[in-house]
Design an enzyme around this catalytic site. Structure first.
Site, PDB file in Angstrom:
ATOM      1  N   CYS A   1       0.821  -1.213   0.000  1.00  0.00           N
ATOM      2  CA  CYS A   1       0.000   0.000   0.000  1.00  0.00           C
ATOM      3  C   CYS A   1       0.858   1.268   0.000  1.00  0.00           C
ATOM      4  O   CYS A   1       1.662   1.469   0.912  1.00  0.00           O
ATOM      5  CB  CYS A   1      -0.905  -0.024   1.241  1.00  0.00           C
ATOM      6  SG  CYS A   1      -1.811   1.500   1.514  1.00  0.00           S
TER       7      CYS A   1
ATOM      8  N   TRP B   1      -7.779  -7.132   4.362  1.00  0.00           N
ATOM      9  CA  TRP B   1      -6.390  -7.366   4.773  1.00  0.00           C
ATOM     10  C   TRP B   1      -6.343  -8.473   5.818  1.00  0.00           C
ATOM     11  O   TRP B   1      -7.097  -8.444   6.788  1.00  0.00           O
ATOM     12  CB  TRP B   1      -5.772  -6.099   5.359  1.00  0.00           C
ATOM     13  CG  TRP B   1      -5.587  -4.963   4.391  1.00  0.00           C
ATOM     14  CD1 TRP B   1      -6.198  -3.748   4.445  1.00  0.00           C
ATOM     15  CD2 TRP B   1      -4.732  -4.943   3.244  1.00  0.00           C
ATOM     16  NE1 TRP B   1      -5.769  -2.965   3.392  1.00  0.00           N
ATOM     17  CE2 TRP B   1      -4.871  -3.664   2.650  1.00  0.00           C
ATOM     18  CE3 TRP B   1      -3.855  -5.868   2.668  1.00  0.00           C
ATOM     19  CZ2 TRP B   1      -4.171  -3.287   1.504  1.00  0.00           C
ATOM     20  CZ3 TRP B   1      -3.157  -5.494   1.521  1.00  0.00           C
ATOM     21  CH2 TRP B   1      -3.322  -4.229   0.955  1.00  0.00           C
TER      22      TRP B   1
ATOM     23  N   ARG C   1     -14.372   1.812   5.297  1.00  0.00           N
ATOM     24  CA  ARG C   1     -13.316   0.952   4.781  1.00  0.00           C
ATOM     25  C   ARG C   1     -12.288   0.665   5.859  1.00  0.00           C
ATOM     26  O   ARG C   1     -12.077   1.461   6.782  1.00  0.00           O
ATOM     27  CB  ARG C   1     -12.631   1.609   3.585  1.00  0.00           C
ATOM     28  CG  ARG C   1     -13.554   1.849   2.386  1.00  0.00           C
ATOM     29  CD  ARG C   1     -13.863   0.579   1.646  1.00  0.00           C
ATOM     30  NE  ARG C   1     -14.872   0.794   0.600  1.00  0.00           N
ATOM     31  CZ  ARG C   1     -15.347  -0.164  -0.177  1.00  0.00           C
ATOM     32  NH1 ARG C   1     -14.923  -1.414  -0.023  1.00  0.00           N
ATOM     33  NH2 ARG C   1     -16.267   0.102  -1.085  1.00  0.00           N
ATOM     34  N   VAL C   2     -11.652  -0.496   5.735  1.00  0.00           N
ATOM     35  CA  VAL C   2     -10.576  -0.909   6.651  1.00  0.00           C
ATOM     36  C   VAL C   2      -9.277  -0.777   5.880  1.00  0.00           C
ATOM     37  O   VAL C   2      -9.043  -1.506   4.904  1.00  0.00           O
ATOM     38  CB  VAL C   2     -10.800  -2.355   7.128  1.00  0.00           C
ATOM     39  CG1 VAL C   2      -9.616  -2.840   7.949  1.00  0.00           C
ATOM     40  CG2 VAL C   2     -12.090  -2.431   7.941  1.00  0.00           C
ATOM     41  N   THR C   3      -8.440   0.171   6.270  1.00  0.00           N
ATOM     42  CA  THR C   3      -7.300   0.566   5.448  1.00  0.00           C
ATOM     43  C   THR C   3      -5.991   0.527   6.235  1.00  0.00           C
ATOM     44  O   THR C   3      -5.985   0.474   7.471  1.00  0.00           O
ATOM     45  CB  THR C   3      -7.509   1.984   4.907  1.00  0.00           C
ATOM     46  OG1 THR C   3      -7.628   2.906   6.013  1.00  0.00           O
ATOM     47  CG2 THR C   3      -8.766   2.074   4.064  1.00  0.00           C
TER      48      THR C   3
ATOM     49  N   GLU D   1      -5.523   7.770   8.755  1.00  0.00           N
ATOM     50  CA  GLU D   1      -5.243   8.739   7.695  1.00  0.00           C
ATOM     51  C   GLU D   1      -3.731   8.890   7.574  1.00  0.00           C
ATOM     52  O   GLU D   1      -3.075   9.424   8.469  1.00  0.00           O
ATOM     53  CB  GLU D   1      -5.896  10.079   8.016  1.00  0.00           C
ATOM     54  CG  GLU D   1      -5.475  11.241   7.111  1.00  0.00           C
ATOM     55  CD  GLU D   1      -5.598  10.917   5.639  1.00  0.00           C
ATOM     56  OE1 GLU D   1      -4.556  10.883   4.957  1.00  0.00           O
ATOM     57  OE2 GLU D   1      -6.733  10.692   5.172  1.00  0.00           O
ATOM     58  N   SER D   2      -3.176   8.438   6.464  1.00  0.00           N
ATOM     59  CA  SER D   2      -1.720   8.397   6.310  1.00  0.00           C
ATOM     60  C   SER D   2      -1.084   9.781   6.375  1.00  0.00           C
ATOM     61  O   SER D   2       0.007   9.940   6.927  1.00  0.00           O
ATOM     62  CB  SER D   2      -1.346   7.713   4.992  1.00  0.00           C
ATOM     63  OG  SER D   2      -1.801   8.454   3.870  1.00  0.00           O
TER      64      SER D   2
ATOM     65  N   TYR E   1      -5.230   5.588  -9.162  1.00  0.00           N
ATOM     66  CA  TYR E   1      -6.391   4.785  -8.764  1.00  0.00           C
ATOM     67  C   TYR E   1      -7.637   5.218  -9.535  1.00  0.00           C
ATOM     68  O   TYR E   1      -8.465   4.375  -9.922  1.00  0.00           O
ATOM     69  CB  TYR E   1      -6.637   4.905  -7.262  1.00  0.00           C
ATOM     70  CG  TYR E   1      -5.670   4.107  -6.428  1.00  0.00           C
ATOM     71  CD1 TYR E   1      -5.973   2.810  -6.029  1.00  0.00           C
ATOM     72  CD2 TYR E   1      -4.447   4.639  -6.033  1.00  0.00           C
ATOM     73  CE1 TYR E   1      -5.088   2.066  -5.264  1.00  0.00           C
ATOM     74  CE2 TYR E   1      -3.545   3.905  -5.282  1.00  0.00           C
ATOM     75  CZ  TYR E   1      -3.878   2.619  -4.895  1.00  0.00           C
ATOM     76  OH  TYR E   1      -2.982   1.884  -4.144  1.00  0.00           O
TER      77      TYR E   1
END
Length: 327
Positions: free
Chosen positions: A57, A90, A123-125, A141-142, A189
């Site tokens: 990712c 995941w 969503r699971v991120t 949140e990246s 994306y």
């Protein structure tokens, strides 16, 4: 790629049809902050936080890079999911490069979200930053996690002197980030997951207009915000390093490769060769994930053998000024 609805898992792909064939990314569900303040809900402490990532990712990758470069590996724990994302999202496994969940022995990342919020919808991120004290998610949140790693843990970091969001450059960094996020990081994306020709071509054009702009920019300065490495460079790097191997073919972003750009190609190699960064790049996980986990894009699940990427050749960018080229 599924999601939780009222705390229950659903194997459900993105709904592009309601957006005229366009992929629309959902906002992160957890946006708390670790802050070096006595009254903060989440304060920096060694061993308190655990980072869940996928090596495939790009959003997780930028958090992983900051953890590495700031010297937080002994401060913040790490788990790495399996590169394959199947019907349950995941998953944890013992495949090479993965690190199982040491806290609860979970099988799937969505179980962590259910633990944090039993009625969670979203969503699971990755990345997901977990607080072991309150047993909840700080953030998924990246962009926020990158900022936290850059400064919130400086009292515990091996390299507190490294600042990737310096005050004098913040306006410039934010401006570059804004365009790069929409048209490159997320742009690939939007092209790859589009289900309408016009939506795909719209995203495709934006990707390459912005790559052309970036290549021209890097012909006159060493890094995106000037003569020093900043978070803007690491946010772009994670897309560039995946581009030729994945986005060019799998996401149909095939006007040209990064290796075809005179300035972006050397810039990518220079960032890859910063000490410690190559350790965060796992091309096997990257290719296994994308080509196997998106049956609507690649229904056969065949993972291409190539291309061979040349990331170790000297970048030949010494004619451009640099304040800090090794960090």
């Amino acid at each position: 790629m599924g999601l939780l609805i009222d705390g229950r898992w659903h194997d459900q792909w993105y709904d592009t049809e309601s957006n005229d064939g366009r992929f629309v990314r959902e906002s992160a569900g957890f946006r708390n902050w670790v802050e070096a303040r006595d009254d903060a809900a989440f304060t920096p402490e060694a061993g308190r936080y655990h980072l869940y990532v996928s090596l495939a990712c790009p959003w997780a990758h930028r958090a992983l890079i900051l953890r590495k470069l700031k010297g937080l590996e002994k401060v913040i724990g790490l788990s790495v999911v399996d590169p394959y994302m199947g019907e349950y999202g995941w998953q944890f496994s013992d495949v090479e490069g993965a690190i199982p969940d040491p806290l609860y022995g979970l099988d799937y990342l969505h179980q962590l979200y259910q633990k944090a919020a039993p009625d969670y919808t979203g969503r699971v991120t990755t990345p997901t930053l977990w607080d072991t004290r309150h047993e909840t998610i700080v953030s998924n949140e990246s962009a926020d996690i990158v900022r936290m790693f850059n400064s919130a843990f400086d009292a515990l970091a091996e390299h507190p002197e490294r600042d990737y969001y310096p005050e004098a450059l913040q306006a410039e960094i934010d401006a570059v980030n804004e365009r790069v996020y929409h048209d490159v990081n997320n742009g690939v994306y939007k092209a790859g997951f589009a289900t309408a020709q016009d939506a795909y071509e719209e995203a495709f054009t934006a990707v390459f207009d912005t790559l052309d702009w970036l290549d021209e920019r890097l012909g006159g300065q060493r890094y995106l915000a000037g003569s020093r490495v900043t978070e803007a460079d690491w946010r772009l790097f994670v897309t560039l390093v995946r581009f030729d191997a994945v986005y060019y073919s799998h996401f149909k972003c095939n006007r040209r490769r990064i290796s075809d750009y005179p300035h972006l190609a050397g810039y990518l190699r220079e960032l890859y060769q910063v000490p410690g960064v190559a350790d965060t790049v796992n091309m096997s996980h990257i290719k296994q994930h994308y080509y196997r986990s998106h049956p609507s894009v690649n229904p056969t699940g065949i993972v291409p053998v190539g291309p061979e990427l040349d990331l170790d050749t000297p970048p030949n960018r010494d004619h451009l000024p640099a304040d800090e080229i090794d960090a």
